[in-house]
Design a protein around this motif. Sequence first.
Motif, PDB file in Angstrom:
ATOM      1  N   GLU A 101       4.182   7.452  13.379  1.00 25.73           N
ATOM      2  CA  GLU A 101       3.518   8.742  13.599  1.00 25.73           C
ATOM      3  C   GLU A 101       2.212   8.731  14.408  1.00 25.73           C
ATOM      4  O   GLU A 101       1.409   7.847  14.053  1.00 25.73           O
ATOM      5  CB  GLU A 101       3.262   9.739  12.546  1.00 25.73           C
ATOM      6  CG  GLU A 101       3.134  10.989  12.673  1.00 25.73           C
ATOM      7  CD  GLU A 101       3.290  11.866  11.221  1.00 25.73           C
ATOM      8  OE1 GLU A 101       3.951  12.566  11.180  1.00 25.73           O
ATOM      9  OE2 GLU A 101       2.693  11.531  10.290  1.00 25.73           O
ATOM     10  N   GLY A 102       2.075   9.282  15.666  1.00 23.47           N
ATOM     11  CA  GLY A 102       0.666   8.985  16.258  1.00 23.47           C
ATOM     12  C   GLY A 102       0.903   8.030  17.364  1.00 23.47           C
ATOM     13  O   GLY A 102      -0.218   7.918  17.925  1.00 23.47           O
ATOM     14  N   VAL A 160       0.831  -1.182  -0.115  1.00 21.67           N
ATOM     15  CA  VAL A 160      -0.051   0.147  -0.140  1.00 21.67           C
ATOM     16  C   VAL A 160       0.805   1.231  -0.028  1.00 21.67           C
ATOM     17  O   VAL A 160       2.039   1.169   0.242  1.00 21.67           O
ATOM     18  CB  VAL A 160      -1.064   0.050   1.223  1.00 21.67           C
ATOM     19  CG1 VAL A 160      -1.837  -1.153   1.169  1.00 21.67           C
ATOM     20  CG2 VAL A 160      -0.069  -0.013   2.698  1.00 21.67           C
ATOM     21  N   LYS A 161       0.168   2.242  -0.451  1.00 18.56           N
ATOM     22  CA  LYS A 161       1.060   3.801  -0.416  1.00 18.56           C
ATOM     23  C   LYS A 161       1.191   4.261   1.037  1.00 18.56           C
ATOM     24  O   LYS A 161       0.268   4.030   1.686  1.00 18.56           O
ATOM     25  CB  LYS A 161       0.183   4.704  -1.258  1.00 18.56           C
ATOM     26  CG  LYS A 161       0.041   4.323  -2.823  1.00 18.56           C
ATOM     27  CD  LYS A 161      -0.892   5.369  -3.364  1.00 18.56           C
ATOM     28  CE  LYS A 161      -0.765   4.879  -4.800  1.00 18.56           C
ATOM     29  NZ  LYS A 161      -1.901   5.803  -5.759  1.00 18.56           N
ATOM     30  N   PRO A 162       2.383   4.792   1.228  1.00 17.41           N
ATOM     31  CA  PRO A 162       2.502   5.218   2.701  1.00 17.41           C
ATOM     32  C   PRO A 162       1.626   6.305   2.835  1.00 17.41           C
ATOM     33  O   PRO A 162       1.097   6.383   4.220  1.00 17.41           O
ATOM     34  CB  PRO A 162       4.062   5.788   2.655  1.00 17.41           C
ATOM     35  CG  PRO A 162       4.371   5.634   1.290  1.00 17.41           C
ATOM     36  CD  PRO A 162       3.358   4.805   0.442  1.00 17.41           C
ATOM     37  N   PRO A 220      12.967   7.410   8.561  1.00 13.41           N
ATOM     38  CA  PRO A 220      11.681   6.285   8.135  1.00 13.41           C
ATOM     39  C   PRO A 220      10.464   6.699   8.952  1.00 13.41           C
ATOM     40  O   PRO A 220      10.836   6.375  10.227  1.00 13.41           O
ATOM     41  CB  PRO A 220      12.064   4.994   7.995  1.00 13.41           C
ATOM     42  CG  PRO A 220      13.476   5.079   8.885  1.00 13.41           C
ATOM     43  CD  PRO A 220      13.613   6.433   8.871  1.00 13.41           C
ATOM     44  N   VAL A 221       9.449   7.342   8.266  1.00  9.88           N
ATOM     45  CA  VAL A 221       8.289   7.359   9.066  1.00  9.88           C
ATOM     46  C   VAL A 221       6.863   6.654   8.581  1.00  9.88           C
ATOM     47  O   VAL A 221       6.814   6.925   7.178  1.00  9.88           O
ATOM     48  CB  VAL A 221       8.080   8.958   9.307  1.00  9.88           C
ATOM     49  CG1 VAL A 221       6.681   9.257  10.108  1.00  9.88           C
ATOM     50  CG2 VAL A 221       9.087   9.614   9.861  1.00  9.88           C
ATOM     51  N   PHE A 231       6.209   0.751   2.237  1.00  9.39           N
ATOM     52  CA  PHE A 231       7.574   1.228   2.354  1.00  9.39           C
ATOM     53  C   PHE A 231       7.539   2.618   2.873  1.00  9.39           C
ATOM     54  O   PHE A 231       6.655   3.657   2.783  1.00  9.39           O
ATOM     55  CB  PHE A 231       8.011   1.229   0.896  1.00  9.39           C
ATOM     56  CG  PHE A 231       8.536  -0.101   0.332  1.00  9.39           C
ATOM     57  CD1 PHE A 231       9.633  -0.543   0.692  1.00  9.39           C
ATOM     58  CD2 PHE A 231       7.619  -0.778  -0.078  1.00  9.39           C
ATOM     59  CE1 PHE A 231       9.841  -2.031   0.423  1.00  9.39           C
ATOM     60  CE2 PHE A 231       7.944  -2.154  -0.580  1.00  9.39           C
ATOM     61  CZ  PHE A 231       9.013  -2.707  -0.374  1.00  9.39           C
ATOM     62  N   CYS A 232       8.664   3.083   3.689  1.00  7.97           N
ATOM     63  CA  CYS A 232       8.639   4.357   4.167  1.00  7.97           C
ATOM     64  C   CYS A 232       9.373   5.290   3.096  1.00  7.97           C
ATOM     65  O   CYS A 232      10.379   4.806   2.374  1.00  7.97           O
ATOM     66  CB  CYS A 232       9.640   4.304   5.447  1.00  7.97           C
ATOM     67  SG  CYS A 232       9.177   3.375   6.937  1.00  7.97           S
ATOM     68  N   PRO A 233       8.688   6.384   2.847  1.00 10.33           N
ATOM     69  CA  PRO A 233       8.996   7.212   1.788  1.00 10.33           C
ATOM     70  C   PRO A 233      10.588   7.913   1.859  1.00 10.33           C
ATOM     71  O   PRO A 233      11.191   8.225   0.831  1.00 10.33           O
ATOM     72  CB  PRO A 233       8.106   8.391   1.589  1.00 10.33           C
ATOM     73  CG  PRO A 233       7.407   8.248   2.889  1.00 10.33           C
ATOM     74  CD  PRO A 233       7.494   7.018   3.692  1.00 10.33           C
ATOM     75  N   ASP A 234      10.982   8.195   3.188  1.00 14.32           N
ATOM     76  CA  ASP A 234      12.373   8.736   3.389  1.00 14.32           C
ATOM     77  C   ASP A 234      13.221   7.640   4.088  1.00 14.32           C
ATOM     78  O   ASP A 234      13.150   7.243   5.191  1.00 14.32           O
ATOM     79  CB  ASP A 234      12.136  10.044   4.276  1.00 14.32           C
ATOM     80  CG  ASP A 234      13.290  10.649   4.507  1.00 14.32           C
ATOM     81  OD1 ASP A 234      14.464  10.340   4.022  1.00 14.32           O
ATOM     82  OD2 ASP A 234      13.202  11.911   5.168  1.00 14.32           O
TER      83      ASP A 234
END
Length: 199
Positions: free
Chosen positions: A133-134, A34-36, A105-106, A98-101
């Motif tokens: 996050e959260g 799935v998209k991050p 990684p977030v 996948f973490c975009p950075d």
Amino acid sequence: MSQTLEALSLSIENALGDALVQSFVRLGELTLVVKPAQYLAAMRTLREHPDCCFEELIDLCGMDYSDFGNGAWEGARFAVVVHLLSLTHNRRVRVRVFCPDDDLPVVASVVDLWPSANWFEREAFDLYGIVFEGHPDLRRILTDYGFIGHPFRKDFPLSGNVEMRYDPTQQRVIYQPVSIEPREITPRIVRDDSYGGDR
């Protein structure tokens, strides 16, 4: 692909829509990528949509793909993999995001959807440095509070950065630089040609 997995794949593809990047079957289990940016919404859909009903989070872990495929991997370095179970439909699914950075990684936390994700996310943070996050209490869970680095990252030194020992003169535990000479031992591995293949 069996008819049951094909039907499950189609119903999930319809439920997730454009949040789904890819779906495939590996080792008899459906895997979704799935998209991050839409990870949390996709996970909520997997839990609440009547065709899905994945009420139980079985496992969540971090992954470091930096040396995957003998260095041929060109995608994002860090990923989170989640295994879900639907008690209603008696189905399992694997979700990967996948973490975009790669430097920080977030991904979103799923603790509000499945409270059992709490310690799993803390473990992935501790060992891989993936920030959720959260998350209500994201802190180390397995390593010491003063530990530097994330030991499951592929670039973490095998012997670590520091060692600790009890000093009888100071009557306390002290930290010092690693005194072990680093060495690499590669074992000889013999496997059948069919080892690890699909069954």
